[in-house]
Design a protein around this motif. Structure first.
Motif, PDB file in Angstrom:
ATOM      1  N   CYS A  21     -11.648 -29.750  33.823  1.00  8.22           N
ATOM      2  CA  CYS A  21     -11.575 -29.905  33.059  1.00  8.22           C
ATOM      3  C   CYS A  21     -10.308 -28.476  32.976  1.00  8.22           C
ATOM      4  O   CYS A  21     -10.890 -27.667  33.438  1.00  8.22           O
ATOM      5  N   LEU A  22      -9.155 -28.590  33.456  1.00  9.05           N
ATOM      6  CA  LEU A  22      -8.105 -28.029  33.918  1.00  9.05           C
ATOM      7  C   LEU A  22      -7.518 -26.474  32.735  1.00  9.05           C
ATOM      8  O   LEU A  22      -5.806 -26.098  32.966  1.00  9.05           O
ATOM      9  N   LEU A  23      -7.219 -27.126  31.515  1.00  6.93           N
ATOM     10  CA  LEU A  23      -6.933 -26.853  30.455  1.00  6.93           C
ATOM     11  C   LEU A  23      -7.120 -24.787  30.494  1.00  6.93           C
ATOM     12  O   LEU A  23      -8.192 -24.385  30.718  1.00  6.93           O
ATOM     13  N   ASP A  24      -6.645 -24.018  29.448  1.00  6.60           N
ATOM     14  CA  ASP A  24      -6.582 -22.630  28.942  1.00  6.60           C
ATOM     15  C   ASP A  24      -8.141 -23.062  27.998  1.00  6.60           C
ATOM     16  O   ASP A  24      -7.996 -23.990  27.631  1.00  6.60           O
ATOM     17  N   ILE A  25      -8.737 -21.797  28.270  1.00  2.00           N
ATOM     18  CA  ILE A  25     -10.135 -21.797  27.154  1.00  2.00           C
ATOM     19  C   ILE A  25      -9.137 -21.830  25.837  1.00  2.00           C
ATOM     20  O   ILE A  25     -10.212 -22.344  24.767  1.00  2.00           O
ATOM     21  N   ASP A  26      -8.618 -21.252  25.386  1.00  2.00           N
ATOM     22  CA  ASP A  26      -7.931 -21.406  24.133  1.00  2.00           C
ATOM     23  C   ASP A  26      -7.621 -22.352  23.600  1.00  2.00           C
ATOM     24  O   ASP A  26      -7.601 -22.988  22.224  1.00  2.00           O
ATOM     25  N   VAL A  27      -7.008 -23.089  24.643  1.00  2.00           N
ATOM     26  CA  VAL A  27      -6.761 -24.353  23.874  1.00  2.00           C
ATOM     27  C   VAL A  27      -7.780 -25.452  24.158  1.00  2.00           C
ATOM     28  O   VAL A  27      -8.214 -25.916  23.002  1.00  2.00           O
ATOM     29  N   LEU A  28      -8.865 -25.428  25.261  1.00  2.00           N
ATOM     30  CA  LEU A  28      -9.941 -26.258  24.970  1.00  2.00           C
ATOM     31  C   LEU A  28     -11.214 -25.711  24.017  1.00  2.00           C
ATOM     32  O   LEU A  28     -11.275 -26.362  23.226  1.00  2.00           O
ATOM     33  N   ARG A  29     -11.126 -24.926  23.399  1.00  2.00           N
ATOM     34  CA  ARG A  29     -11.577 -23.904  22.459  1.00  2.00           C
ATOM     35  C   ARG A  29     -11.316 -25.398  21.074  1.00  2.00           C
ATOM     36  O   ARG A  29     -12.200 -24.995  20.557  1.00  2.00           O
ATOM     37  N   ASP A  30      -9.805 -24.863  21.143  1.00  2.00           N
ATOM     38  CA  ASP A  30      -9.465 -26.166  19.933  1.00  2.00           C
ATOM     39  C   ASP A  30      -9.515 -27.022  19.663  1.00  2.00           C
ATOM     40  O   ASP A  30      -9.307 -27.725  18.861  1.00  2.00           O
ATOM     41  N   MET A  31      -9.406 -27.385  20.751  1.00  2.00           N
ATOM     42  CA  MET A  31     -10.064 -29.296  21.055  1.00  2.00           C
ATOM     43  C   MET A  31     -10.796 -29.499  21.032  1.00  2.00           C
ATOM     44  O   MET A  31     -11.026 -30.836  20.398  1.00  2.00           O
ATOM     45  N   GLU A  32     -11.949 -28.650  20.691  1.00  2.00           N
ATOM     46  CA  GLU A  32     -13.511 -29.246  21.011  1.00  2.00           C
ATOM     47  C   GLU A  32     -13.720 -29.037  19.415  1.00  2.00           C
ATOM     48  O   GLU A  32     -14.889 -29.725  19.282  1.00  2.00           O
ATOM     49  N   GLU A  33     -12.681 -28.492  18.351  1.00  2.00           N
ATOM     50  CA  GLU A  33     -13.502 -28.307  16.717  1.00  2.00           C
ATOM     51  C   GLU A  33     -13.614 -30.348  16.531  1.00  2.00           C
ATOM     52  O   GLU A  33     -11.962 -31.056  16.616  1.00  2.00           O
ATOM     53  N   GLY A  34     -14.882 -30.553  15.951  1.00  2.00           N
ATOM     54  CA  GLY A  34     -14.660 -32.356  15.641  1.00  2.00           C
ATOM     55  C   GLY A  34     -15.012 -32.898  17.036  1.00  2.00           C
ATOM     56  O   GLY A  34     -15.124 -34.238  16.553  1.00  2.00           O
ATOM     57  N   HIS A  35     -15.208 -32.607  18.615  1.00  2.00           N
ATOM     58  CA  HIS A  35     -15.300 -33.278  18.954  1.00  2.00           C
ATOM     59  C   HIS A  35     -16.256 -32.764  20.516  1.00  2.00           C
ATOM     60  O   HIS A  35     -16.562 -32.256  21.265  1.00  2.00           O
ATOM     61  N   GLY A  36     -17.334 -32.382  19.527  1.00  2.00           N
ATOM     62  CA  GLY A  36     -18.599 -32.050  20.369  1.00  2.00           C
ATOM     63  C   GLY A  36     -18.513 -30.855  20.463  1.00  2.00           C
ATOM     64  O   GLY A  36     -19.596 -29.636  20.448  1.00  2.00           O
ATOM     65  N   GLY A  37     -17.906 -29.474  19.469  1.00  2.00           N
ATOM     66  CA  GLY A  37     -17.771 -28.022  19.643  1.00  2.00           C
ATOM     67  C   GLY A  37     -17.653 -27.390  20.615  1.00  2.00           C
ATOM     68  O   GLY A  37     -17.841 -27.960  22.093  1.00  2.00           O
TER      69      GLY A  37
END
Length: 826
Positions: free
Chosen positions: A134-150
């Motif tokens: 995973c090479l994303l910024d923390i904020d981007v990853l946090r938003d993407m994880e909503e509904g996908h494992g949390g």
């Protein structure tokens, strides 16, 4: 638009000689503002404020280029829809290049003769065994994880690290293994395949035939001629563009999927967890036994005794021992007869071999002794015989695991019981510093019997920590193992508030991972500190609210968790509730029978608030906290209160209504809210909040004027409690809201009379007032130069004057690094 599995294809002619046209629009680097479907409040800093697109991706496996990551002027980054579910949150004001297209080559759709239905053969973008990052910024990853494992804050530790795809969930999310016990579920768009093998690397082909056949489909395919390469060591000679590898093994060259290979190391691959290693060992043993049983060697062959042990032929083995006693420890397929007999539970043969003085502590190629083999094969009687014969009970194999480790990892209760009864060391750590009890806790409720056996051993060290600093209580709380938590607390309740290096206690871990039963045990039986804070100054309530664990919020609040405690950003739990989860609907099935969510909903509904279908999780939790006394006007370090964050008018109205109900309840006005427990709310640690939070009942709190602990007076009509009775007598306006005071009420309801001016103040009063003035002057005086007033406040709550504060890198009071400086005007 992404193509789904039943979309139509169109046959196209070659595009030679056609005009290539640059494609421009919302691509990486584009400048954007809020668009027609914007519903994200002031995340962009205000209407018309521009941001820059940093990434374009699909929200899930089925859609491509449906969301964009945008960084705004204030440095925040979030994900927005650019086609996801038909919504467009952004408007382009500065185009960016996005490749090329060929206008004359685009097909004309709608002609039935040109359309053919076909099923996509693309399959999943990831397969089990793929190496990913995973090479994303923390904020981007946090938003993407909503509904996908949390989202879990610990996931940030693994950004940039290489993991192994463990499995693909039914929803298409990717479960990634990072070490022997850490797995996270990722949105597939957050991961990038990582080729961990290069030309010249030494690798080992996995030896599970069925698995290799499955993984080779579409990746070099499988032929029966490749069978001799299984389990063998080889060398990568070529890396293909699709990631497949050409590997030289035993004079032959084969094309393998990288999923069929593991890096060759003397020790076990650390990317495989305990269960993976267990299956691999079992598979290796099964292959070795099959090869032994299939041998057609001479009966007089030195390794024939091992073959007879594999076949279970006790009579033939006895005959060989009589004729060739010197061959008792001869190896075949790298194993001795005693090791094979112990694994298979051939008790009579084990007895004969021991009588023939077989070496009980001889090692195989992986460092296993016969006792390890008895543990691997779930053979308690064989283990008992070996221990009686004096074998090394705590011998370590190549992975630094004892027989007890292996038995626990495989869930073999009777073997564990025998090993513990015979004095095996239950405190020895393996290569990852895990004790057997760590492994038993990781196995979940299915290993409850093993946990009971291990925790009954008198000499067990329940304070042992693994390589990541998790004590057994931390580990049990992380995994939600209620029995282990109860057993550990019964032995050492003093561990209940022990902190990891990051400041997390057992209650933090239970709150973070929604383990309600464990939290109850820690609170009720462990009598833990519910207001303990980690290094980021987060309380367990902060974490429960952050993760939208609705069932835990009433439990923590009822246990006395302060609702106005600040984290390092100055946010209370109420701030966190309104910043997170705005789009997660609070539907009835989220309760899932858990009394916690039902309790929260019932309290809200008893207060006349909207039902679950009308509130989001964040709004519902915020309203609940306001009903329990959380201060809706409490400002964080950025000067924003919960009321500022409640951008929707419906949520703002509900929040204000809950706060009013709490005030009515405190004033004895009757209100409809359900009575809750009393709380002493924390005092703000920054000067952005010029008040102390109202207490829920007649309990001592700090007077804002004299700083003495006393029962505070209730002002009417503003309903604020800020000062003691003595100071209230001289006040005409509330110092918090500047509203003229009509009545001043004691906690018992009696009225406080205003002070009548005296002809001249007594000397004692003058001296006392002068002393208080000096104390107040000291509070607002720069602690460095002691000349100027404080004009800059740091995130820790301390401050300095502007010239002194500008030159500081660490707070002179508490030594915390200074990240933010807030200018104040008082």
């Amino acid at each position: 638009m992404a193509q789904d599995s039943l979309s139509c294809s169109v046959t196209l002619s070659p595009r030679q000689g056609l005009l290539r046209i640059p494609l421009r629009g919302i691509f990486q680097g584009a400048k954007v503002v809020r668009g027609p479907d914007w519903e994200w409040g002031s995340q962009d800093g205000g209407e018309g404020k521009p941001g820059r697109v940093v990434d374009i991706r699909g929200w899930d496996v089925e859609t491509g280029r449906s969301v964009a990551s945008v960084t705004w002027a204030d440095g925040t980054t979030n994900v927005y829809r650019v086609g996801h579910k038909g919504k467009v949150d952004l408007k382009c004001i500065g185009e960016a290049a996005g490749g090329f297209y060929y206008k004359e080559h685009l097909p004309r759709l709608g002609k039935p003769a040109e359309l053919q239905r076909r099923v996509s053969a693309d399959g999943q973008p990831f397969q089990r065994g793929d190496k990913v990052k995973c090479l994303l910024d923390i904020d981007v990853l946090r938003d993407m994880e909503e509904g996908h494992g949390g989202w879990n804050p610990r996931m940030a530790e693994f950004i940039g690290q290489t993991g192994t795809v463990h499995r693909i969930t039914d929803r298409g999310d990717v479960r990634v293994q990072f070490n022997h016990e850490t797995r996270w579920t990722f949105h597939p768009g957050a991961l990038t395949k990582h080729n961990s093998f290069w030309v010249g690397d030494v690798v080992r082909v996995i030896d599970d035939l069925d698995t290799v056949k499955q993984l080779q489909a579409g990746h070099g395919e499988w032929t029966d001629d490749m069978a001799p390469a299984l389990g063998r060591i080889g060398k990568v000679v070529k890396v293909f563009g699709d990631g497949n590898l050409r590997v030289a093994v035993g004079g032959q060259r084969w094309t393998f999927s990288p999923s069929c290979l593991v890096a060759y190391r003397p020790e076990e691959d650390t990317n495989l967890d305990v269960a993976e290693r267990a299956r691999e060992n079992k598979s290796s043993l099964s292959v070795a036994l099959d090869k032994l049983r299939a041998q057609k060697s001479d009966p007089e062959h030195p390794g024939r005794l091992v073959v007879e042990a594999a076949l279970g032929n006790v009579a033939r083995a006895l005959d060989l021992l009589r004729r060739h006693p010197e061959q008792v420890d001869t190896k075949n397929q790298g194993r001795t007869a005693l090791q094979v007999a112990s694994y298979l539970g051939q008790v009579e043969l084990v007895r004969l071999l021991l009588q023939a003085r077989a070496g009980v502590d001889l090692l195989d190629d992986e460092g296993h002794t016969a006792l390890h083999y008895a543990a691997l094969g779930n053979q308690p009687e064989a283990a008992r015989m070996l221990l009686s014969a004096g074998c090394g009970a705590d011998a370590l194999n190549g992975a630094r695991s004892t027989a007890l480790h292996l038995a626990v990892q495989r869930g073999f209760l009777e073997v564990v019981r025998i090993l513990c009864e015979r004095g095996c060391d239950v405190n020895l750590p393996d290569a990852h510093a895990n004790t057997p009890l760590h492994s038993a806790i990781s196995a979940g409720a299915g290993a409850n019997g093993i946990v009971e056996v291990l925790t009954e051993v008198p000499g067990i060290n329940v304070a042992a920590a693994d390589s990541q600093g998790f004590t057994l209580l931390h580990h049990a709380s992380l995994k939600g193992h209620a029995l282990a938590v109860r057993r550990i607390l019964a032995r050492a309740r003093q561990l209940v508030d022990a902190k990891k290096e990051d400041g997390f206690t057992a209650l933090h871990l239970a709150a973070l991972n929604n383990h309600r039963e464990v939290a109850q045990i820690l609170i009720q039986e462990g009598r833990c500190d519910v207001n303990v804070r980690n290094r980021k100054l987060q309380s367990p309530l902060h974490l429960a609210v952050q993760q939208a664990h609705v069932g835990l919020v009433p439990l923590l609040v009822d246990a006395g968790c302060s609702v106005d405690t600040e984290d390092e950003e100055g946010d209370t739990a109420l701030h966190v509730a309104l910043q997170r989860h705005q789009l997660l609907p609070l539907v009835a099935d989220r309760a899932g029978g858990d009394p916690g969510p039902l309790q929260l909903l019932s309290r809200l509904q008893a207060s006349g608030l909207p039902g679950s279908s009308e509130l989001t999780v964040g709004a519902a939790v915020a309203c609940f906290l306001a009903l329990e006394g959380a201060d809706v006007t409490y400002s964080n370090h950025r000067g924003r209160s919960p009321l500022d964050l409640a951008t929707e008018s419906r949520v703002l109205k509900a929040l204000q209504g809950c706060a009013q109900r709490f005030r009515e309840r405190q004033a004895g006005g009757g209100g409809s809210a359900v009575p809750g427990p009393r709380h002493v709310l924390s005092t703000p640690n920054t000067v952005t909040n010029l008040h102390v939070a109202a207490t829920a009942g007649p309990e001592a709190a700090e007077c804002l004027v004299c700083s003495e602990l006393a029962l505070l007076v209730l002002f009417s009509p503003c309903q604020h409690r800020t000062v003691c009775e003595e100071c209230a007598r001289r006040m005409k306006k509330c110092i918090r809201c500047q509203v003229v005071i009509n009545k001043k009420l004691r906690p018992d309801g009696s009225e406080v009379a205003s002070a009548t001016p005296a002809p001249g103040p007594p000397r004692q009063l003058v001296e006392e007032l002068q002393s208080r003035y000096r104390q107040m002057e000291e509070r607002i005086t720069c602690p460095i130069c002691i000349d100027s007033h404080i004009r800059l406040v740091f995130q820790c709550g301390h401050g300095a004057c502007a010239p002194c504060g500008a030159a500081l890198s660490a707070c002179p009071i508490c030594r915390q690094p200074i990240r933010d400086r807030i200018q104040i005007f008082v």
